[in-house]
Design a protein around this motif. Structure first.
Motif, PDB file in Angstrom:
ATOM      1  N   ALA A  21       0.478  -1.314   0.298  1.00 26.11           N
ATOM      2  CA  ALA A  21       0.097   0.246   0.046  1.00 26.11           C
ATOM      3  C   ALA A  21       0.585   1.417   0.249  1.00 26.11           C
ATOM      4  CB  ALA A  21      -1.127  -0.224   1.090  1.00 26.11           C
ATOM      5  N   GLN A  22       2.073   1.146   0.871  1.00 26.64           N
ATOM      6  CA  GLN A  22       3.157   2.112   0.844  1.00 26.64           C
ATOM      7  C   GLN A  22       3.483   2.479  -0.492  1.00 26.64           C
ATOM      8  OE1 GLN A  22       3.840   4.327   3.663  1.00 26.64           O
ATOM      9  NE2 GLN A  22       2.659   3.526   5.473  1.00 26.64           N
ATOM     10  N   GLU A  23       3.745   1.422  -1.394  1.00 25.55           N
ATOM     11  CA  GLU A  23       4.293   1.111  -2.396  1.00 25.55           C
ATOM     12  C   GLU A  23       3.075   2.021  -3.416  1.00 25.55           C
ATOM     13  OE1 GLU A  23       6.049  -2.909  -2.908  1.00 25.55           O
ATOM     14  OE2 GLU A  23       8.289  -1.274  -2.060  1.00 25.55           O
ATOM     15  N   ALA A  24       2.084   1.633  -3.518  1.00 20.11           N
ATOM     16  CA  ALA A  24       0.616   1.899  -4.340  1.00 20.11           C
ATOM     17  C   ALA A  24       0.895   3.786  -4.287  1.00 20.11           C
ATOM     18  CB  ALA A  24      -0.338   1.383  -4.006  1.00 20.11           C
ATOM     19  N   VAL A  25       0.429   4.137  -3.149  1.00 13.85           N
ATOM     20  CA  VAL A  25       0.701   6.158  -2.581  1.00 13.85           C
ATOM     21  C   VAL A  25       1.818   5.922  -3.620  1.00 13.85           C
ATOM     22  CG1 VAL A  25       0.884   7.805  -1.054  1.00 13.85           C
ATOM     23  CG2 VAL A  25      -0.560   5.395  -0.668  1.00 13.85           C
TER      24      VAL A  25
ATOM     25  N   ILE B 226       3.738  16.366  -3.368  1.00 12.91           N
ATOM     26  CA  ILE B 226       4.066  14.784  -3.328  1.00 12.91           C
ATOM     27  C   ILE B 226       5.578  14.419  -3.624  1.00 12.91           C
ATOM     28  CG2 ILE B 226       1.524  15.104  -5.205  1.00 12.91           C
ATOM     29  CD1 ILE B 226       3.319  15.549  -7.480  1.00 12.91           C
ATOM     30  N   THR B 227       6.430  15.403  -3.726  1.00 17.47           N
ATOM     31  CA  THR B 227       7.550  14.999  -3.661  1.00 17.47           C
ATOM     32  C   THR B 227       7.797  14.526  -1.912  1.00 17.47           C
ATOM     33  OG1 THR B 227       8.344  16.634  -5.225  1.00 17.47           O
ATOM     34  CG2 THR B 227      10.204  15.565  -3.405  1.00 17.47           C
ATOM     35  N   GLN B 228       7.480  15.436  -0.858  1.00 13.73           N
ATOM     36  CA  GLN B 228       7.126  15.374   0.020  1.00 13.73           C
ATOM     37  C   GLN B 228       6.815  13.919   0.457  1.00 13.73           C
ATOM     38  OE1 GLN B 228       6.506  17.821   2.896  1.00 13.73           O
ATOM     39  NE2 GLN B 228       6.495  19.979   1.320  1.00 13.73           N
ATOM     40  N   ARG B 229       5.563  13.188   0.368  1.00 18.11           N
ATOM     41  CA  ARG B 229       4.565  11.991   0.288  1.00 18.11           C
ATOM     42  C   ARG B 229       5.399  11.646   0.278  1.00 18.11           C
ATOM     43  NH1 ARG B 229       2.805  13.331   4.549  1.00 18.11           N
ATOM     44  NH2 ARG B 229       2.127  11.048   4.170  1.00 18.11           N
ATOM     45  N   MET B 230       6.126  11.242  -1.473  1.00 13.58           N
ATOM     46  CA  MET B 230       6.869  10.223  -2.231  1.00 13.58           C
ATOM     47  C   MET B 230       8.070  10.106  -0.889  1.00 13.58           C
ATOM     48  SD  MET B 230       6.761  10.941  -5.716  1.00 13.58           S
ATOM     49  CE  MET B 230       7.526  10.535  -6.411  1.00 13.58           C
ATOM     50  N   GLN B 231       8.871  10.520  -0.182  1.00  8.94           N
ATOM     51  CA  GLN B 231       9.698  10.804   0.561  1.00  8.94           C
ATOM     52  C   GLN B 231       9.235  10.008   1.408  1.00  8.94           C
ATOM     53  OE1 GLN B 231      11.584  14.171   0.889  1.00  8.94           O
ATOM     54  NE2 GLN B 231      13.139  14.689  -0.621  1.00  8.94           N
TER      55      GLN B 231
ATOM     56  N   THR C 155       8.755   4.789   4.630  1.00 11.91           N
ATOM     57  CA  THR C 155       8.179   3.380   5.299  1.00 11.91           C
ATOM     58  C   THR C 155       7.626   2.372   4.724  1.00 11.91           C
ATOM     59  OG1 THR C 155       6.942   5.775   6.134  1.00 11.91           O
ATOM     60  CG2 THR C 155       6.060   3.881   6.202  1.00 11.91           C
ATOM     61  N   ALA C 156       7.828   2.783   3.470  1.00 12.86           N
ATOM     62  CA  ALA C 156       8.211   0.771   2.809  1.00 12.86           C
ATOM     63  C   ALA C 156       9.249   0.018   3.182  1.00 12.86           C
ATOM     64  CB  ALA C 156       8.226   0.789   0.995  1.00 12.86           C
TER      65      ALA C 156
ATOM     66  N   ARG D  48       9.536  -3.167   4.910  1.00 11.94           N
ATOM     67  CA  ARG D  48      10.535  -3.776   4.823  1.00 11.94           C
ATOM     68  C   ARG D  48      11.549  -5.512   5.594  1.00 11.94           C
ATOM     69  NH1 ARG D  48       9.672  -1.205   0.038  1.00 11.94           N
ATOM     70  NH2 ARG D  48      12.037  -0.714  -0.181  1.00 11.94           N
ATOM     71  N   SER D  49      11.808  -3.913   6.139  1.00 11.83           N
ATOM     72  CA  SER D  49      12.798  -4.050   7.322  1.00 11.83           C
ATOM     73  C   SER D  49      12.958  -5.167   8.347  1.00 11.83           C
ATOM     74  CB  SER D  49      13.798  -3.540   7.478  1.00 11.83           C
ATOM     75  OG  SER D  49      14.238  -2.019   6.603  1.00 11.83           O
ATOM     76  N   LEU D  50      11.871  -5.186   8.575  1.00 13.07           N
ATOM     77  CA  LEU D  50      10.498  -6.213   9.593  1.00 13.07           C
ATOM     78  C   LEU D  50      10.668  -7.563   9.277  1.00 13.07           C
ATOM     79  CD1 LEU D  50       7.983  -3.372  10.611  1.00 13.07           C
ATOM     80  CD2 LEU D  50      10.533  -4.341  11.952  1.00 13.07           C
ATOM     81  N   LEU D  51      10.434  -7.506   8.090  1.00  9.55           N
ATOM     82  CA  LEU D  51      10.330  -9.210   7.150  1.00  9.55           C
ATOM     83  C   LEU D  51      11.407  -9.786   6.829  1.00  9.55           C
ATOM     84  CD1 LEU D  51       7.547  -7.535   4.541  1.00  9.55           C
ATOM     85  CD2 LEU D  51       7.485  -8.793   7.414  1.00  9.55           C
TER      86      LEU D  51
END
Length: 159
Positions: A112-116, A139-144, A149-150, A154-157
């Motif tokens: 979901a994070q990657e979809a955003v 949108i640059t800030q949102r992407m960062q 967060t993604a 992912r690091s938790l996995l």
């Protein structure tokens, strides 16, 4: 009574297209907010405390983000979508089915994070063509934030 024209240096056609794109971003962000809040409430297992706290930080940040995105849509002269039915039509994120395991929650949130990020990135051609720097900045800030967060999720996995 006619409304005052919006004369901010972006033509009507471009403002409309950008607002429509931001509406998709808003729907994705709100859907992610709702999913993250749901997972915060329902997570269980050995990583409960870590995930419960992390999800709360994430949905709190997302709550601020939806407001910023909606206000940008309004600034461009359009109504921001604000209902579940509108978000369901506009979002690219699938809602979770039932209560997934903690690991599945993390995996779903990464997707979901990657979809955003993809939705935000898709707006750049429109925004750049219109010289809409405020939206580009948003949108640059949102992407960062979503990319970071993604990565953290992912690091938790790993291991």
């Amino acid at each position: 009574m006619p409304t005052m024209p919006i004369e901010i240096g972006i033509d009507e056609t471009s403002r409309k297209a950008i607002a429509e794109g931001l509406s998709r971003l808003l729907a994705d962000t709100y859907t992610l907010y709702l999913t993250t809040h749901n997972f915060h409430w329902n997570v269980t297992g050995p990583m409960f405390q870590t995930l419960h706290t992390m999800f709360e930080q994430q949905y709190t940040e997302l709550a601020t983000a939806v407001d910023e995105i909606a206000e940008r849509i309004r600034t461009l002269g359009y109504a921001a979508p604000g209902t579940y039915s509108q978000y369901a039509k506009l979002t690219s994120i699938e809602e979770p089915d039932g209560v997934p395991s903690a690991k599945e929650m993390i995996e779903q949130l990464v997707k979901a994070q990657e979809a955003v990020v993809r939705t935000a990135r898709s707006l750049f051609p429109l925004v750049e063509d219109a010289n809409d720097e405020p939206t580009a900045d948003l949108i640059t800030q949102r992407m960062q934030i979503h990319e970071k967060t993604a990565w953290m999720l992912r690091s938790l996995l790993e291991g």
